[in-house]
Structure formats: structure tokens, C-alpha cells
Motif scaffolding. Sequence first.
Motif, mmCIF file in Angstrom:
data_model
loop_
_atom_site.group_PDB
_atom_site.id
_atom_site.type_symbol
_atom_site.label_atom_id
_atom_site.label_comp_id
_atom_site.label_asym_id
_atom_site.label_seq_id
_atom_site.Cartn_x
_atom_site.Cartn_y
_atom_site.Cartn_z
ATOM 1 N N UNK A 150 22.125 54.806 38.900
ATOM 2 C CA UNK A 150 22.618 54.080 40.349
ATOM 3 C C UNK A 150 24.124 53.674 40.051
ATOM 4 N N UNK A 151 24.867 54.007 41.287
ATOM 5 C CA UNK A 151 26.188 53.673 41.248
ATOM 6 C C UNK A 151 26.795 53.653 42.740
ATOM 7 N N UNK A 152 27.567 52.461 42.932
ATOM 8 C CA UNK A 152 28.184 52.315 44.201
ATOM 9 C C UNK A 152 29.682 51.856 44.121
ATOM 10 N N UNK A 153 30.436 51.983 45.146
ATOM 11 C CA UNK A 153 31.776 51.644 44.740
ATOM 12 C C UNK A 153 32.611 51.570 46.284
ATOM 13 N N UNK A 154 33.806 50.638 45.987
ATOM 14 C CA UNK A 154 34.780 50.937 47.321
ATOM 15 C C UNK A 154 36.021 50.966 46.871
ATOM 16 N N UNK A 155 36.875 51.579 47.560
ATOM 17 C CA UNK A 155 38.372 51.809 47.083
ATOM 18 C C UNK A 155 39.118 50.629 47.919
ATOM 19 N N UNK A 156 40.461 50.234 47.348
ATOM 20 C CA UNK A 156 40.972 49.326 48.049
ATOM 21 C C UNK A 156 42.428 49.546 47.917
ATOM 22 N N UNK A 157 43.177 49.064 48.856
ATOM 23 C CA UNK A 157 44.602 48.888 48.869
ATOM 24 C C UNK A 157 45.201 47.464 48.777
ATOM 25 N N UNK A 158 45.850 47.396 48.070
ATOM 26 C CA UNK A 158 46.429 45.985 47.904
ATOM 27 C C UNK A 158 47.676 45.589 48.650
ATOM 28 N N UNK A 159 47.774 44.355 49.299
ATOM 29 C CA UNK A 159 48.884 43.956 49.964
ATOM 30 C C UNK A 159 49.228 42.514 49.758
ATOM 31 N N UNK A 160 50.451 42.236 49.594
ATOM 32 C CA UNK A 160 50.905 40.839 49.783
ATOM 33 C C UNK A 160 51.100 40.613 51.474
ATOM 34 N N UNK A 161 50.744 39.510 51.792
ATOM 35 C CA UNK A 161 50.529 39.146 53.338
ATOM 36 C C UNK A 161 51.950 39.455 53.858
ATOM 37 N N UNK A 186 32.721 54.723 54.897
ATOM 38 C CA UNK A 186 32.025 53.522 54.713
ATOM 39 C C UNK A 186 32.474 52.722 53.447
ATOM 40 N N UNK A 187 33.613 52.933 52.562
ATOM 41 C CA UNK A 187 33.583 52.591 51.144
ATOM 42 C C UNK A 187 35.381 52.253 50.995
ATOM 43 N N UNK A 188 35.921 51.778 51.841
ATOM 44 C CA UNK A 188 37.377 51.586 51.638
ATOM 45 C C UNK A 188 37.693 50.069 52.311
ATOM 46 N N UNK A 189 38.636 49.452 51.717
ATOM 47 C CA UNK A 189 39.293 48.224 52.243
ATOM 48 C C UNK A 189 40.686 47.954 51.902
ATOM 49 N N UNK A 190 41.224 47.095 52.858
ATOM 50 C CA UNK A 190 42.384 46.450 52.295
ATOM 51 C C UNK A 190 42.126 45.157 51.668
ATOM 52 N N UNK A 191 42.860 44.857 50.492
ATOM 53 C CA UNK A 191 42.951 43.284 50.257
ATOM 54 C C UNK A 191 44.158 42.714 50.426
ATOM 55 N N UNK A 192 44.236 41.692 51.175
ATOM 56 C CA UNK A 192 45.520 41.101 51.684
ATOM 57 C C UNK A 192 45.590 39.592 50.780
ATOM 58 N N UNK A 193 46.585 39.694 49.835
ATOM 59 C CA UNK A 193 46.611 38.588 49.129
ATOM 60 C C UNK A 193 47.402 37.389 50.041
ATOM 61 N N UNK A 194 47.007 36.257 50.432
ATOM 62 C CA UNK A 194 47.457 35.230 51.129
ATOM 63 C C UNK A 194 47.438 33.758 50.312
ATOM 64 N N UNK A 195 48.485 32.853 50.425
ATOM 65 C CA UNK A 195 48.441 31.658 49.767
ATOM 66 C C UNK A 195 46.954 30.969 49.701
ATOM 67 N N UNK A 196 46.406 30.987 50.859
ATOM 68 C CA UNK A 196 45.153 30.017 50.925
ATOM 69 C C UNK A 196 43.815 30.892 50.750
ATOM 70 N N UNK A 197 43.988 32.301 50.905
ATOM 71 C CA UNK A 197 42.556 33.193 50.927
ATOM 72 C C UNK A 197 43.035 34.369 50.789
ATOM 73 N N UNK A 198 42.541 35.205 49.800
ATOM 74 C CA UNK A 198 42.615 36.620 49.858
ATOM 75 C C UNK A 198 41.314 37.432 50.548
ATOM 76 N N UNK A 199 42.182 37.962 51.525
ATOM 77 C CA UNK A 199 41.411 38.598 52.576
ATOM 78 C C UNK A 199 40.920 40.008 52.211
ATOM 79 N N UNK A 200 39.812 40.551 52.900
ATOM 80 C CA UNK A 200 39.290 41.689 53.018
ATOM 81 C C UNK A 200 39.017 42.405 54.099
ATOM 82 N N UNK A 201 39.857 43.437 54.515
ATOM 83 C CA UNK A 201 39.821 44.111 55.829
ATOM 84 C C UNK A 201 39.204 45.444 55.592
ATOM 85 N N UNK A 202 38.278 45.685 56.253
ATOM 86 C CA UNK A 202 37.273 47.082 55.997
ATOM 87 C C UNK A 202 38.476 47.978 56.943
#
Length: 222
Positions: free
Chosen positions: A102-113, A134-150
Motif C-alpha cells: 500500500x502506498x499513498x503520497x502528496x507532492x509539494x511546492x515549498x515557498x517562503x511567505x 487530489x495529491x498536491x499542496x503548497x507549503x508556505x513557511x511563515x515565522x509562526x506557522x508552516x501552512x499547507x494549502x491544497x
Amino acid sequence: MGKKIEDFVPKQLLIEISKHISNIYEEKRTESWESSRSDEDALCGHFFGAMIKNETEFSDNLSWKINYKKTRGRGKQNPETAIGADGIYTFELKNKNGDIIFQKAFLFQAKMDKSFNENTTLSQVKKMNSTTQNGSVIIVFCEKEFKVIKTSDYLQSRSKFPHVSFEKYVNDEFLKCLHGEQNMNYNINEEKLTILDDNNIVKKEVQSSLKSELKITVSRKK
């Protein structure tokens, strides 16, 4: 409806994995930001590297671990050119012979705020979303929170998109199979992303040199 991680893995083991992810998020988020906030690749490496977990026995029959691999890739295409992603986060379950069952994954693009804006993000998001809706997100690195946006949410409304923290996305959506692509695999050596259908037939295959891979592996021992 696809299979879920909880169909294969005991609830208590998922809780153990989730606690580890939450603890690292709380303990290392600020440290990662303070040490690497000028560079998103360095921040990814610091934060994801902290999540590494040596193989840990859960029961006589199960063990789990988390690996992180960072690579610039050796291929001619950069990640954004091929599928718009920086990396991939994978959950896999192996049987006693080491075969993935069994395998499941998501792709991500990382961004600084500070660099998260439409001009630098939209084309990358469109490519990720065309690879897996249904399997990709943006990870936004902020000082107080690392956010995930689909990516689907971002494309629908780039001005007011919903987001959750990284730990909540992984624990409450990805591990509970509310989001993520089943049978998506990235082969670092071949620099190839593959997505299989329910009959294990290749439905999509893309050559791409992703920068990083974070993988949770649960192994059956007998």
C-alpha cells in the motif's frame, strides 16, 4: 472509493506516528525558521531532516520509520519544469518480504511567505494539479506557522484560500486519507514519478528531478 491507511495499520500505530510528527512540528518549527529562513531549500532540509525516525518496533509484527532524502537531482529538467513540485511526502506499507502493498503520497511546492505570490506560484500549481488533482499542496513557511494549502483550493480562489498547519494536514487529512494520491511513487535513482491505477497499471509517468523525499514506512515482520 480507494483503500485507506487505517484498513492496513492499527489505529494506535497511526496515533504513535502522528504524535511524532506533532512533536517535531512543535519542537523544531521555530528552530528551523530561525536557522534557515533566508532559504526555502535549507529550511526544508532542516525541518524535514528533524523528522527522521530510526526503525522503531511497534509490536512483534510491525515496525515503522521515517526517512528523508535531499537531492538536487541529476536530470536535465528542474522540478518546476516537469511537474511543478519541489518534493514528495510518501506513506508506504511493506509486507514481510519487503514488497510495497500500500502506498499513498502528496507532492509539494515549498515557498517562503515573502516569495509566495501569484507570479511565482501559479504555473507551478497548475502543473502539480494536472499531475494529481487530489495529491498536491503548497507549503508556505511563515515565522509562526508552516501552512499547507491544497492546490485545488489555491486555483479556485487565490485571494482567500483555506489553509491548515503542516502537522494538521499530515495527521488529519493525509494519514486519514482525506487527501493524497494512492499508488503514487517517486524513484530517486531513475528520477521518475509514477502513478498506478487500482489494477496496478501505469496511468501516468513523468520524468522529473525532485529535490526531496520524505517517507513514512511501516513494515510487517511476519
